[in-house]
Design a protein around this motif. Structure first.
Motif, mmCIF file in Angstrom:
data_model
loop_
_atom_site.group_PDB
_atom_site.id
_atom_site.type_symbol
_atom_site.label_atom_id
_atom_site.label_comp_id
_atom_site.label_asym_id
_atom_site.label_seq_id
_atom_site.Cartn_x
_atom_site.Cartn_y
_atom_site.Cartn_z
ATOM 1 N N TRP A 1 38.618 -49.192 -2.378
ATOM 2 C CA TRP A 1 38.374 -48.282 -1.331
ATOM 3 C C TRP A 1 37.157 -47.367 -1.880
ATOM 4 N N PRO A 2 36.209 -47.178 -1.316
ATOM 5 C CA PRO A 2 34.771 -46.600 -1.388
ATOM 6 C C PRO A 2 35.033 -44.954 -1.707
ATOM 7 N N SER A 3 34.469 -44.591 -2.587
ATOM 8 C CA SER A 3 34.295 -42.962 -2.628
ATOM 9 C C SER A 3 32.997 -42.351 -2.201
ATOM 10 N N ALA A 4 31.791 -43.175 -2.282
ATOM 11 C CA ALA A 4 30.671 -42.757 -1.983
ATOM 12 C C ALA A 4 30.407 -42.682 -0.184
ATOM 13 N N ARG B 1 43.320 -42.449 7.967
ATOM 14 C CA ARG B 1 42.816 -41.775 6.641
ATOM 15 C C ARG B 1 41.456 -41.057 6.828
ATOM 16 N N ASP C 1 39.497 -39.809 4.775
ATOM 17 C CA ASP C 1 38.347 -40.213 4.309
ATOM 18 C C ASP C 1 37.544 -41.492 4.397
ATOM 19 N N ARG D 1 30.519 -35.968 4.652
ATOM 20 C CA ARG D 1 30.741 -35.613 3.477
ATOM 21 C C ARG D 1 30.317 -34.003 3.157
ATOM 22 N N SER E 1 32.779 -31.136 2.029
ATOM 23 C CA SER E 1 32.312 -30.324 0.609
ATOM 24 C C SER E 1 32.316 -29.038 0.970
#
Length: 206
Positions: free
Chosen positions: A43-46, A71, A73, A125, A129
């Motif tokens: 699963w990517p975070s970027a 999801r 994200d 993103r 933030s």
């Protein structure tokens, strides 16, 4: 070099390699996955996007997209498929797919779709933030400052708030100034927008 990471999900190794070379030649960073399961396991975070084959064996591209829809994200999806898959692409677009690239894949169409998806991911993103920082600032408010916040965003005047909270107007003004400073807000309109976001986040969490 583009910011963001493109995840290529296709069971065919030669297709993955071709797409990887095409995307890397245009400056994209690429990570390849042989199946939907492989992608979910990593699963990517970027920020970035997912380039999906519609008709993968096992969990299909549409199955993976449906799983991602739950999801918050999840990365934006770009589908690849034959013209015969066009009716399914309508459903995919309704679920939030950025684009449907028809096969045979045209380089210009692919790069344009991927570029759009990555930009969308970066914007989301950045928004996430900012909203996370807003929630963190909101959590620093004291109980009385939150009470003043609720009354101000409901459109009440300082005098009315003071009467409701059984305090003096000068105290309300002090709480209001502290609250606006902590929230980095400069107007009632900004406070209302913060209240809307806080309420929406609370509904999602519930």
């Amino acid at each position: 070099m583009h910011e963001g990471l493109v995840h290529v999900v296709d069971e065919d190794a030669s297709v993955r390699d071709t797409l990887r070379r095409m995307l890397e030649a245009d400056g994209f960073a690429v990570r390849c996955h042989a199946s939907a399961g492989d992608y979910l396991a990593a699963w990517p975070s970027a920020p970035g996007c997912v380039l999906l084959d519609v008709r993968m064996p096992g969990p299909s591209g549409f199955d993976l997209q449906l799983a991602l829809a739950y999801r918050h994200d999840a990365l934006p999806v770009v589908f690849m498929g034959a013209y015969g898959d066009l009716p399914m692409s309508v459903l995919a677009l309704k679920r939030g797919t950025v684009h449907f690239v028809a096969e045979p894949i045209q380089r210009e169409a692919l790069l344009a779709a991927v570029g759009k998806a990555v930009e969308r991911s970066q914007a989301q993103r950045a928004l996430d933030s900012r909203r996370r920082a807003m929630r963190e600032r909101f959590m620093t408010l004291t109980a009385r400052e939150r009470a003043v916040f609720e009354h101000v965003t409901a459109g009440r005047l300082n005098k009315q708030i003071a009467a409701t909270l059984c305090t003096c107007e000068r105290t309300v003004k002090a709480h209001r100034a502290n609250m606006m400073h902590k929230l980095q807000a400069h107007s009632v309109a900004e406070l209302v927008r913060i209240a809307i976001h806080i309420e929406a986040d609370a509904e999602v969490a519930a």
